[in-house]
Enzyme design. Structure first.
Site, short mmCIF file in Angstrom:
data_model
loop_
_atom_site.label_atom_id
_atom_site.label_comp_id
_atom_site.label_asym_id
_atom_site.label_seq_id
_atom_site.Cartn_x
_atom_site.Cartn_y
_atom_site.Cartn_z
N LEU A 1 0.88 -1.18 0.07
CA LEU A 1 0.16 0.01 -0.06
C LEU A 1 0.76 1.13 0.06
CD1 LEU A 1 -2.96 -1.00 2.64
CD2 LEU A 1 -3.06 -1.01 0.41
N GLY A 2 2.03 0.95 0.36
CA GLY A 2 2.89 2.30 0.53
C GLY A 2 4.27 2.01 1.48
N HIS A 3 4.88 2.92 1.50
CA HIS A 3 6.28 2.64 2.23
C HIS A 3 6.91 3.81 2.86
CE1 HIS A 3 8.65 3.69 -1.10
NE2 HIS A 3 7.74 2.82 -1.77
N THR B 1 10.36 5.35 5.63
CA THR B 1 11.67 5.17 5.64
C THR B 1 11.99 3.85 6.02
OG1 THR B 1 11.54 7.68 6.35
CG2 THR B 1 13.68 6.70 6.44
N PHE B 2 11.39 3.39 7.30
CA PHE B 2 11.50 2.37 7.84
C PHE B 2 10.51 0.93 7.72
CE2 PHE B 2 13.69 5.66 10.42
CZ PHE B 2 14.84 5.09 10.22
N ALA B 3 9.42 1.41 7.16
CA ALA B 3 8.48 0.39 7.02
C ALA B 3 7.77 0.06 5.65
CB ALA B 3 7.45 0.78 7.88
N LYS B 4 7.38 -0.92 5.32
CA LYS B 4 6.34 -1.36 4.31
C LYS B 4 5.05 -1.73 4.64
CE LYS B 4 10.02 -2.53 0.79
NZ LYS B 4 10.66 -3.58 0.19
N LYS C 1 1.81 -3.22 8.67
CA LYS C 1 3.27 -2.40 8.61
C LYS C 1 4.30 -3.41 9.06
CE LYS C 1 5.05 1.85 10.56
NZ LYS C 1 4.67 3.23 10.82
N THR D 1 9.43 17.43 10.02
CA THR D 1 9.44 17.52 8.23
C THR D 1 9.74 19.21 8.30
OG1 THR D 1 8.21 15.73 8.24
CG2 THR D 1 8.75 17.24 6.05
N LYS E 1 1.70 16.14 9.18
CA LYS E 1 1.71 16.61 7.78
C LYS E 1 0.85 15.77 6.87
CE LYS E 1 5.80 13.60 7.04
NZ LYS E 1 7.22 13.47 6.57
P1 ATP Z 1 8.01 7.65 7.82
O1 ATP Z 1 9.25 7.42 6.69
O2 ATP Z 1 7.15 8.76 7.30
O3 ATP Z 1 8.40 7.44 9.15
P2 ATP Z 1 6.93 5.08 7.99
O4 ATP Z 1 7.93 3.92 7.31
O5 ATP Z 1 6.67 5.00 9.50
O6 ATP Z 1 6.99 6.26 7.43
P3 ATP Z 1 4.06 4.95 7.40
O7 ATP Z 1 3.89 6.51 7.16
O8 ATP Z 1 3.41 4.56 8.80
O9 ATP Z 1 5.28 4.42 7.33
O10 ATP Z 1 3.49 4.32 6.17
C1 ATP Z 1 3.85 4.44 4.91
C2 ATP Z 1 2.60 4.58 4.11
O11 ATP Z 1 1.81 3.44 3.94
C3 ATP Z 1 1.67 5.77 4.07
O12 ATP Z 1 2.10 6.84 3.85
C4 ATP Z 1 0.30 5.32 3.59
O13 ATP Z 1 0.46 5.42 2.17
C5 ATP Z 1 0.55 3.71 3.86
N1 ATP Z 1 -0.32 3.35 4.98
C6 ATP Z 1 0.14 3.41 6.21
N2 ATP Z 1 -0.84 3.06 7.18
C7 ATP Z 1 -1.86 2.80 6.56
C8 ATP Z 1 -3.10 2.30 6.71
N3 ATP Z 1 -3.57 2.06 8.05
N4 ATP Z 1 -4.08 2.12 5.87
C9 ATP Z 1 -3.40 2.13 4.69
N5 ATP Z 1 -2.43 2.57 4.25
C10 ATP Z 1 -1.56 2.82 5.14
#
Ligand code: ATP
Length: 312
Positions: free
Chosen positions: A25-27, A29-32, A48, A181, A143
Site C-alpha cells: 500500500l505504501g512505504h 523510511t523504515f516500513a512497508k 506495517k 519535516t 503533515k
Molecule cells: P515515515 O518514513 O514517514 O516515518 P513509516 O516508515 O513510519 O513512514 P508509514 O508512514 O506509517 O511508514 O506508512 C507508509 C505509507 O503506507 C503511508 O504513507 C500510507 O500510504 C500507507 N499506510 C500506512 N498506514 C496505512 C493504513 N493504516 N492503511 C492504509 N495505508 C496505510
C-alpha cells in the site's frame, strides 16, 4: 512471537498462520505497509512491516517501541487503530486498521480544497490532536502524508513514529529533540532551546490548514536556511481567496511566538472552526472516496504478495 513470519503456503504468503498478505500500500523510511486479510474473521487490515536490522542500525528501536505504546493508548475515531503487534526474528509487524482512501496529500496534490471540505478535515484533525494532547502524547510529525482518509471521507492520523510522551519532558518542562519535516516544523523546534510539544503540533496544524486552503506551502524556499528564516519570522502571506475568518485562524496558528499561539480551546471556539459542515459536502466526499476505492476484495485476490517481495 511469529514463528513463521511471512512463510509461503500454497500460492499465498501467510503471516503467523493468521494473516494473508496482499499488495503493497505504501512505504516510509523504515516500513512497508501491505494490505492483509485476517483469515479468522475475513477482515482486511493494513500490515506495517518494520525491518529490525535497519531500525537497530540507526538506533531507532526505542522509537519503534514508543510508537507501539502510543498507538495502543490513543483509540479515537480520527486516529488509525492498532489491532495487534507481532514479531519475528528479523521483523516487527503492526496489524492496523486499513484506511482505504489514501493520503490527504494525494488529494491536495490535485488542487486546493473548498473551505467547507478543508473545515471538515481540520475539525477532525483537531479532535484527534486534542485527544492525544489530553493523554500527554505529542505527534511531532503532522503533515498531509501522515493523514489518511477512509471511504467515509474521515481523516485518520497515522505514523506516531516520532511521537513523544509528556514524561519525556526535561526539568524545564519542555521537549528537546529536534524532529519533524522542515516545512511543517515550528520555529521553536528549529531553535533547539526546548519546546512545548502541544504548541509545536498546533503550528504544524496551521501549516496543514494553510496547505488545504491554498494548495501550496506557506513557507517555501529551495534553500533550507532561508526557509527556516521565514518560519522564524512567521513570514507568509494568505492568498486572496482565503475568507477573512480563515485568514484570522491561520495567522493565529502560525504565530512564531508559542506563548501567544492559539490554543485548542480557542481554535474550537473560533467562528471559522465552529461553522457546521453542510451534509452535501460530506456526501460528495463519501461518493468520491467510493469511486477512488482501490482495495476491494477481488483486487486483493489478484494482487496477493509473493513471499520473495516481503523478504526484499
Ligand atoms: P515515515 O518514513 O514517514 O516515518 P513509516 O516508515 O513510519 O513512514 P508509514 O508512514 O506509517 O511508514 O506508512 C507508509 C505509507 O503506507 C503511508 O504513507 C500510507 O500510504 C500507507 N499506510 C500506512 N498506514 C496505512 C493504513 N493504516 N492503511 C492504509 N495505508 C496505510
Amino acid at each position: 512471537m511469529v514463528e513463521n513470519g511471512g512463510c509461503k503456503d500454497g500460492n499465498s504468503t501467510l503471516l503467523n498462520g493468521k494473516y494473508d498478505l496482499g499488495r503493497l500500500l505504501g512505504h516510509g523510511t523504515f516500513a512497508k505497509v501491505y494490505h492483509a486479510r485476517n483469515l479468522k474473521n475475513g477482515k482486511s487490515v493494513a500490515m506495517k512491516v518494520v525491518g529490525k536490522e535497519k531500525v537497530i542500525k540507526v538506533g531507532m528501536m526505542e522509537q519503534v517501541k514508543r510508537e507501539i505504546s502510543v498507538m495502543k493508548m490513543v483509540k479515537h475515531p480520527n486516529i488509525v487503530e492498532l489491532h495487534e503487534v507481532m514479531a519475528s526474528k528479523s521483523k516487527i509487524y503492526f496489524a492496523m486498521e486499513l484506511v482505504r482512501g489514501g493520503e490527504l496529500f494525494a488529494k491536495i496534490a490535485k488542487g486546493r480544497l473548498k473551505e467547507d471540505v478543508a473545515r471538515l478535515y481540520f475539525q477532525q484533525l483537531i479532535s484527534a490532536i486534542d485527544f492525544c494532547h489530553s493523554r500527554g502524547v505529542y505527534h511531532r510529525d503532522l503533515k498531509p502524508e501522515n493523514l489518511l482518509l477512509d471511504e467515509g471521507g474521515n481523516l485518520k492520523v497515522t505514523d506516531f513514529g516520532l511521537s513523544a510522551f509528556s514524561e519525556h519532558l526535561k526539568q524545564d518542562g519542555l521537549l528537546h529533540t529536534t524532529c519533524g519535516t522542515p516545512a511543517y516544523v515550528a520555529p521553536e523546534v528549529i531553535g533547539k532551546k526546548g519546546y512545548d510539544g502541544a504548541k509545536a503540533d498546533l503550528w504544524s496544524c496551521g501549516v496543514i490548514l494553510y496547505v488545504l486552503l491554498a494548495g501550496f506551502l506557506p513557507f517555501q524556499d529551495d534553500n533550507l536556511v532561508a526557509m527556516y528564516r521565514k518560519i522564524y519570522r512567521g513570514d507568509f502571506k494568505c492568498p486572496p481567496w482565503f475568507s477573512s475568518e480563515a485568514r484570522r485562524l491561520v495567522t493565529k496558528l502560525l504565530d512564531p511566538n508559542p506563548s501567544t499561539r492559539i490554543t485548542i480551546a480557542k481554535i474550537m471556539d473560533s467562528s471559522w472552526f465552529k461553522k457546521s459542515v453542510p451534509r452535501s459536502v460530506r456526501t460528495k466526499e463519501e461518493e468520491e472516496m467510493e469511486k477512488e476505492k482501490q482495495y476491494d476484495e477481488s483486487y486483493f485476490e489478484k494482487t496477493k504478495l509473493q513471499p520473495e517481495t516481503l523478504n526484499a
